[in-house]
Every structure is written in structure tokens, then in C-alpha cells.
Motif scaffolding. Structure first.
Motif, PDB file in Angstrom:
ATOM      1  N   GLU A 206       6.172  19.637   7.211  1.00 43.12           N
ATOM      2  CA  GLU A 206       5.149  20.049   7.971  1.00 43.12           C
ATOM      3  C   GLU A 206       4.017  19.372   7.488  1.00 43.12           C
ATOM      4  OE1 GLU A 206       8.293  23.397   7.554  1.00 43.12           O
ATOM      5  OE2 GLU A 206       7.271  21.918   6.017  1.00 43.12           O
ATOM      6  N   LEU A 207       3.862  18.828   6.406  1.00 39.44           N
ATOM      7  CA  LEU A 207       2.856  18.066   6.046  1.00 39.44           C
ATOM      8  C   LEU A 207       2.222  16.702   7.030  1.00 39.44           C
ATOM      9  CD1 LEU A 207       0.636  17.796   3.724  1.00 39.44           C
ATOM     10  CD2 LEU A 207       2.276  16.049   2.475  1.00 39.44           C
ATOM     11  N   GLY A 208       3.480  16.354   7.377  1.00 38.25           N
ATOM     12  CA  GLY A 208       3.211  15.266   8.266  1.00 38.25           C
ATOM     13  C   GLY A 208       2.293  15.658   9.576  1.00 38.25           C
ATOM     14  N   ALA A 209       2.133  16.946  10.028  1.00 35.59           N
ATOM     15  CA  ALA A 209       1.507  17.298  11.044  1.00 35.59           C
ATOM     16  C   ALA A 209      -0.237  17.445  10.474  1.00 35.59           C
ATOM     17  CB  ALA A 209       1.779  18.864  11.417  1.00 35.59           C
ATOM     18  N   PHE A 210      -0.285  17.314   9.308  1.00 36.29           N
ATOM     19  CA  PHE A 210      -1.837  17.458   8.935  1.00 36.29           C
ATOM     20  C   PHE A 210      -2.441  16.383   8.301  1.00 36.29           C
ATOM     21  CE2 PHE A 210       0.254  21.828   8.927  1.00 36.29           C
ATOM     22  CZ  PHE A 210      -0.523  22.348   9.794  1.00 36.29           C
ATOM     23  N   THR A 211      -1.327  15.458   7.989  1.00 31.80           N
ATOM     24  CA  THR A 211      -1.959  14.249   6.972  1.00 31.80           C
ATOM     25  C   THR A 211      -2.506  13.215   8.304  1.00 31.80           C
ATOM     26  OG1 THR A 211       0.093  14.363   5.427  1.00 31.80           O
ATOM     27  CG2 THR A 211      -1.082  12.141   5.802  1.00 31.80           C
ATOM     28  N   GLY A 212      -3.491  12.780   7.841  1.00 35.35           N
ATOM     29  CA  GLY A 212      -4.384  11.794   8.592  1.00 35.35           C
ATOM     30  C   GLY A 212      -5.144  12.380   9.411  1.00 35.35           C
ATOM     31  N   ILE A 213      -5.256  13.651   9.603  1.00 39.62           N
ATOM     32  CA  ILE A 213      -6.192  14.315  10.652  1.00 39.62           C
ATOM     33  C   ILE A 213      -7.668  13.987  10.116  1.00 39.62           C
ATOM     34  CG2 ILE A 213      -6.969  16.358  11.942  1.00 39.62           C
ATOM     35  CD1 ILE A 213      -4.122  17.400  12.045  1.00 39.62           C
ATOM     36  N   ARG A 214      -8.540  13.491  11.102  1.00 34.85           N
ATOM     37  CA  ARG A 214      -9.781  13.217  10.539  1.00 34.85           C
ATOM     38  C   ARG A 214     -10.509  14.544  10.667  1.00 34.85           C
ATOM     39  NH1 ARG A 214      -8.983   9.963  14.986  1.00 34.85           N
ATOM     40  NH2 ARG A 214     -10.407  11.198  16.040  1.00 34.85           N
ATOM     41  N   GLY A 215     -11.584  14.235   9.566  1.00 38.91           N
ATOM     42  CA  GLY A 215     -12.658  15.626   9.415  1.00 38.91           C
ATOM     43  C   GLY A 215     -13.462  15.524   8.462  1.00 38.91           C
ATOM     44  N   GLN A 216     -13.883  16.544   7.812  1.00 39.22           N
ATOM     45  CA  GLN A 216     -14.955  16.290   6.672  1.00 39.22           C
ATOM     46  C   GLN A 216     -14.304  16.011   5.225  1.00 39.22           C
ATOM     47  OE1 GLN A 216     -18.295  19.554   7.713  1.00 39.22           O
ATOM     48  NE2 GLN A 216     -16.348  20.277   8.393  1.00 39.22           N
ATOM     49  N   ARG A 217     -14.985  15.725   4.422  1.00 39.95           N
ATOM     50  CA  ARG A 217     -14.462  15.155   3.158  1.00 39.95           C
ATOM     51  C   ARG A 217     -14.270  16.453   2.247  1.00 39.95           C
ATOM     52  NH1 ARG A 217     -17.691  11.730  -1.207  1.00 39.95           N
ATOM     53  NH2 ARG A 217     -16.113  11.838  -3.107  1.00 39.95           N
ATOM     54  N   PHE A 218     -13.050  16.490   1.683  1.00 37.55           N
ATOM     55  CA  PHE A 218     -12.692  17.417   0.867  1.00 37.55           C
ATOM     56  C   PHE A 218     -13.599  17.859  -0.300  1.00 37.55           C
ATOM     57  CE2 PHE A 218     -10.398  19.899  -2.355  1.00 37.55           C
ATOM     58  CZ  PHE A 218      -9.767  21.016  -1.495  1.00 37.55           C
ATOM     59  N   ASP A 219     -13.913  18.719  -0.699  1.00 37.52           N
ATOM     60  CA  ASP A 219     -14.819  18.834  -1.945  1.00 37.52           C
ATOM     61  C   ASP A 219     -14.877  20.087  -2.405  1.00 37.52           C
ATOM     62  OD1 ASP A 219     -16.452  18.043  -4.146  1.00 37.52           O
ATOM     63  OD2 ASP A 219     -17.878  17.229  -2.790  1.00 37.52           O
ATOM     64  N   LEU A 220     -15.030  20.340  -3.560  1.00 43.95           N
ATOM     65  CA  LEU A 220     -15.458  21.658  -4.425  1.00 43.95           C
ATOM     66  C   LEU A 220     -17.045  22.021  -4.339  1.00 43.95           C
ATOM     67  CD1 LEU A 220     -12.929  21.150  -7.649  1.00 43.95           C
ATOM     68  CD2 LEU A 220     -12.578  22.378  -5.351  1.00 43.95           C
ATOM     69  N   SER A 221     -17.301  23.299  -4.677  1.00 45.54           N
ATOM     70  CA  SER A 221     -18.562  23.738  -4.652  1.00 45.54           C
ATOM     71  C   SER A 221     -19.205  23.133  -5.719  1.00 45.54           C
ATOM     72  CB  SER A 221     -18.915  25.202  -4.742  1.00 45.54           C
ATOM     73  OG  SER A 221     -18.061  25.654  -5.798  1.00 45.54           O
ATOM     74  N   ASP A 222     -20.721  23.131  -5.861  1.00 49.14           N
ATOM     75  CA  ASP A 222     -21.392  22.534  -6.895  1.00 49.14           C
ATOM     76  C   ASP A 222     -21.091  23.418  -8.180  1.00 49.14           C
ATOM     77  OD1 ASP A 222     -23.050  20.567  -5.781  1.00 49.14           O
ATOM     78  OD2 ASP A 222     -24.215  21.833  -4.749  1.00 49.14           O
ATOM     79  N   ALA A 223     -21.073  24.757  -8.024  1.00 49.01           N
ATOM     80  CA  ALA A 223     -20.555  25.561  -8.970  1.00 49.01           C
ATOM     81  C   ALA A 223     -19.291  25.200  -9.797  1.00 49.01           C
ATOM     82  CB  ALA A 223     -20.542  27.208  -8.763  1.00 49.01           C
TER      83      ALA A 223
ATOM     84  N   ALA B 228       0.628  -1.188   0.016  1.00 48.75           N
ATOM     85  CA  ALA B 228       0.019   0.103   0.140  1.00 48.75           C
ATOM     86  C   ALA B 228       0.921   1.251   0.043  1.00 48.75           C
ATOM     87  CB  ALA B 228      -0.800  -0.080   1.209  1.00 48.75           C
ATOM     88  N   ALA B 229       0.520   2.050  -0.935  1.00 54.08           N
ATOM     89  CA  ALA B 229       1.165   3.334  -0.871  1.00 54.08           C
ATOM     90  C   ALA B 229       0.794   4.386   0.206  1.00 54.08           C
ATOM     91  CB  ALA B 229       0.972   4.131  -2.160  1.00 54.08           C
ATOM     92  N   ARG B 230       1.612   5.151   0.775  1.00 55.44           N
ATOM     93  CA  ARG B 230       1.273   5.983   1.909  1.00 55.44           C
ATOM     94  C   ARG B 230       0.020   6.677   1.435  1.00 55.44           C
ATOM     95  NH1 ARG B 230       4.966  10.375   5.050  1.00 55.44           N
ATOM     96  NH2 ARG B 230       3.467  11.229   6.445  1.00 55.44           N
ATOM     97  N   ASN B 231      -0.995   6.986   2.393  1.00 50.11           N
ATOM     98  CA  ASN B 231      -2.126   7.928   2.280  1.00 50.11           C
ATOM     99  C   ASN B 231      -1.910   9.209   2.676  1.00 50.11           C
ATOM    100  OD1 ASN B 231      -4.642   9.065   1.675  1.00 50.11           O
ATOM    101  ND2 ASN B 231      -5.602   7.599   2.903  1.00 50.11           N
ATOM    102  N   GLU B 232      -1.957  10.249   1.719  1.00 46.77           N
ATOM    103  CA  GLU B 232      -1.520  11.494   2.184  1.00 46.77           C
ATOM    104  C   GLU B 232      -2.472  12.637   1.912  1.00 46.77           C
ATOM    105  OE1 GLU B 232       2.206  12.542   0.523  1.00 46.77           O
ATOM    106  OE2 GLU B 232       3.375  11.506   1.685  1.00 46.77           O
ATOM    107  N   SER B 233      -3.750  11.931   1.915  1.00 49.75           N
ATOM    108  CA  SER B 233      -4.907  12.658   1.633  1.00 49.75           C
ATOM    109  C   SER B 233      -4.993  13.691   2.835  1.00 49.75           C
ATOM    110  CB  SER B 233      -6.077  12.142   1.370  1.00 49.75           C
ATOM    111  OG  SER B 233      -6.557  11.229   2.512  1.00 49.75           O
ATOM    112  N   LEU B 234      -5.869  14.725   2.618  1.00 50.61           N
ATOM    113  CA  LEU B 234      -6.237  15.644   3.573  1.00 50.61           C
ATOM    114  C   LEU B 234      -7.653  15.845   3.988  1.00 50.61           C
ATOM    115  CD1 LEU B 234      -3.673  18.591   2.771  1.00 50.61           C
ATOM    116  CD2 LEU B 234      -3.273  16.868   4.460  1.00 50.61           C
TER     117      LEU B 234
END
Length: 383
Positions: free
Chosen positions: A252-269, A215-221
Motif C-alpha cells: 500500500e505504501l506505493g500508493a502514497f510515496t512520492g505524492i507532492r504536498g507540504q513538508r512533514f514536520d513536528l510542532s514547535d513544542a 541512488a536509493a529509492r526515496n520513500e519519503s512522505l
């Protein structure tokens, strides 16, 4: 013996890292089938940077930017090692994989082909396509890791331009069995991304020989983590006047990667904007490669899950992350103190410090190890 080169160009956010992780982990298995995945790293960015590093350095100097690590002598050594592998006789198919090839200009594409012409007789270009709206969401999230202009990133995301890039490469490489694969089909394959990738290239035997997927490391935010990373990028830009800021380590990215929260998305427009901009690309993919899954009516476009505000889950996750980081700092300082005391021969003090930390962090195995026999004797004598 006729030889060919498979050039896997990405693009980013289409499972490239997972494919590369599988192929690099299984180099020996691939070699048994005459497939060469050269080098020792996961991908071939450093190899290609070494190939055209002179041109890259001239470009960088002209813009007064710092030379990236990929153009260092280390890359030159990696390139020499790859050259040696290419001169070998026990392979018939070369696989090169790096997203770097997705964004190249035609002159650099030609330079890569001129280099490979020494070793191969034909080429197979491979790219992976993904639902263009989902791709824009994922790619925008990726850009938050280095950029801080929130409004621009969210309102003017980059759209996939697969047709333009693919056709540029085809003009350089000439005719061949060039392919585009569907990301969603690769990810759904129970054999894993690497095996699915090889199977769709007609390399079923090699695919079946792959060991368990790596498995490749998951770096999603999450949405909240991306906003925090953007704020950091705004207040402490990674580059200042073309050079990396002294206030940024790059970690610095390591401090933010994997922190649970809401799904990232773009607006409807914005999602609708991406949908409209990519219809020509999607039509081309369907006509040329028979992939029609992305040619759906706008009424089927998934609504945005763009959140508002920070979620309780994120607040909890940040609290846990801050506590873990504070504890790790205390643990590292304690381990250093113990090591220094032992080096000074103050074994009794070192053991007392170890016991204090063991009591403070009972679940951390780093304080549970029994000292070596000689240390135990000295400690017994000291006490």
C-alpha cells in the motif's frame, strides 16, 4: 593476515540505504582492495536473522506472532553463502551494514561477535549521527508508514539514543577504532554517500574506485500523504492479533510515496521537547568524537513548518495519481486481453484490440511494438 570487521549499525534515517546501495553495487571494486561486502542483497539483515533465527522464532512464538520472512529457509541459504565467502582468503576487511544491529539487546550482540570471532581479529563499530530534531522528524514520518496513532506519534516522537546503543556495542566488542560520522557531512560530499563513508574510515583508495553512486529509492512522505497513510493504518491495521491483516498486501505504501504536498514536520513544542531530551547525547558525541555541530543554543532551533490542512499541490498530485492508477489498470487488462487473443490464434482481434489501446494511450510504448513476422503474416491473411 590480520582481519577486522566494520559493523555499520545505522541508525535508521541517517543515509544507511544510500551507503548500502553504493557498497552493494560496487562489491567487485571493493574486493580488489581486500574489502568484503558479503552476500548478494543490499544489506545484511537476512544474514543476521538467519544467524539468530532460532532465538527470534522462540520469541515470536511466545508472543503468538507470525514468523517474519527474514527467518525463512531463504535466509538460511543466504547465511550459508556468506559463510562460504568469509572462509575465503582474499579479503582483510569485512563490512557488515544493517540497521537491525542498532536495536539489538546485548545477548544477541554477543552472539554476533561469537560468530565473527571465527573470522576476524578486531572490530570497528561505525554509526552515523544526525541533527537529533531533524532525525526525530524523519523517523516519525517513517513510523506513519505502519502506525496510525497520529496524536501519539506527533506528540511523543522517539528520540535518538545513540550513546546508549553505541556503548552497549563497545562493551561487547571491546576496544577499537570505533567511530561516529556526521550525516550532514556525508550527504554534502560530492563523491556520494558510499565514497564519503569509506573515506572517513580511512579507505580512500577503495572510495576512489567506486563507480557512479546508485541512488536509493526515496520513500519519503509529504505531510498529507503521511496523514492518509495513518488513516489507512487506523482503519485497516497491518497486524491484527499478531498476524498480518488479510486486508493488507504490504504494497500500500506505493500508493502514497512520492505524492507532492507540504513538508512533514513536528510542532514547535515537540521539536523543543526533542531538543531538550537529546542534550546529553549531543554532549557525549562532541566530547567523544569531536562532532559539535549539533551543540547549538535553543534560539537557533529552526521553527516548525508544520502545515495546517491539505495543500492545492497535494490535491493536484492525488488527482494525477488516481488517474494514473486507473489508466494502468485499464492498460494491464488490455495487455492481458491481447495476450489471450493471440494465444487463442485470434490474431486479427488481438491487433484490433491493440490499435484501440494505442489510440487511447498514444504515449504508452507498450502498444507500439510491432508484432513478430509470423504474426504479421497471419494478421495480413486474416484481414
Amino acid at each position: 593476515m590480520t582481519r577486522r570487521a566494520i559493523l555499520h549499525i545505522g541508525p535508521p534515517k541517517t543515509g544507511t540505504s544510500a551507503i548500502q546501495a553504493s557498497l552493494s553495487h560496487n562489491r567487485s571494486a571493493l574486493a580488489r582492495f581486500g574489502l568484503l561486502y558479503p552476500g548478494t542483497g543490499r544489506d545484511h539483515s537476512a544474514t543476521l536473522l538467519a544467524l539468530f533465527r532460532g532465538r527470534a522464532q522462540d520469541y515470536i512464538r511466545a508472543r503468538k506472532r507470525t514468523v517474519p520472512s527474514g527467518t525463512s529457509p531463504i535466509s538460511a541459504k543466504q547465511f550459508a553463502a556468506v559463510q562460504e565467502q568469509l572462509r575465503g582468503r582474499d579479503w582483510h576487511t569485512l563490512i557488515l551494514s544493517t540497521e537491525l544491529m542498532y536495536g539489538l539487546k546485548p545477548p544477541v550482540m554477543k552472539q554476533i561477535k561469537e560468530w565473527l570471532d571465527q573470522y576476524v581479529d578486531s572490530y570497528q563499530l561505525v554509526a552515523v549521527v544526525r541533527d537529533p530534531v531533524d532525525w526525530a522528524v524523519s523517523y516519525t514520518q517513517q513510523r506513519f508508514k505502519r502506525e496510525g496513532d497520529v496524536d501519539t506519534l506527533l506528540a511523543q516522537p522517539r528520540a535518538m539514543r545513540l550513546q546508549r546503543t553505541f556503548q552497549r556495542w563497545e562493551e561487547v566488542l571491546g576496544p577499537g577504532q570505533h567511530q561516529i560520522l556526521a550525516f550532514e557531512e556525508l550527504t554534502a560530499d560530492p563523491a556520494g554517500m558510499g565514497a564519503a563513508f569509506l573515506t572517513r574510515l580511512g579507505l580512500e583508495s577503495a572510495a576512489a574506485a567506486l563507480s557512479q553512486e546508485v541512488a536509493a529509492r526515496n520513500e519519503s512522505l509529504s505531510w498529507e500523504a503521511a496523514m492518509m497513510m495513518a488513516e489507512l493504518n487506523t482503519r485497516r491495521p497491518f497486524f491484527v492479533e499478531g498476524k498480518r491483516s488479510g486486508a493488507r498486501s504490504g504494497a500500500e505504501l506505493g500508493a502514497f510515496t512520492g505524492i507532492r504536498g507540504q513538508r512533514f514536520d513536528l510542532s514547535d513544542a515537540t521539536r523543543r521537547q526533542i531538543f531538550d531530551e537529546t542534550r546529553e547525547d549531543i554532549a557525549w558525541v562532541g566530547e567523544r568524537f569531536g562532532i559539535t555541530r549539533y551543540d547549538y543554543p535553543v534560539t537557533d532551533l529552526r521553527p516548525s513548518s508544520n502545515p495546517a490542512g491539505f495543500s492545492p499541490e497535494f490535491i493536484t498530485a492525488v488527482g494525477e495519481r488516481m488517474a494514473d492508477m486507473a489508466n494502468e489498470i485499464r492498460i494491464q487488462r488490455g495487455l492481458l486481453q491481447i495476450a489471450e487473443l493471440r494465444l487463442e490464434g485470434r490474431i486479427g482481434e488481438a491487433e484490433r484490440a491493440r490499435r484501440r489501446l494505442e489510440a487511447m494511450f498514444p504515449s504508452d510504448s507498450r502498444f507500439h511494438d510491432e508484432p513478430e513476422d509470423d504474426d504479421a503474416v497471419v494478421r495480413w491473411a486474416a484481414e
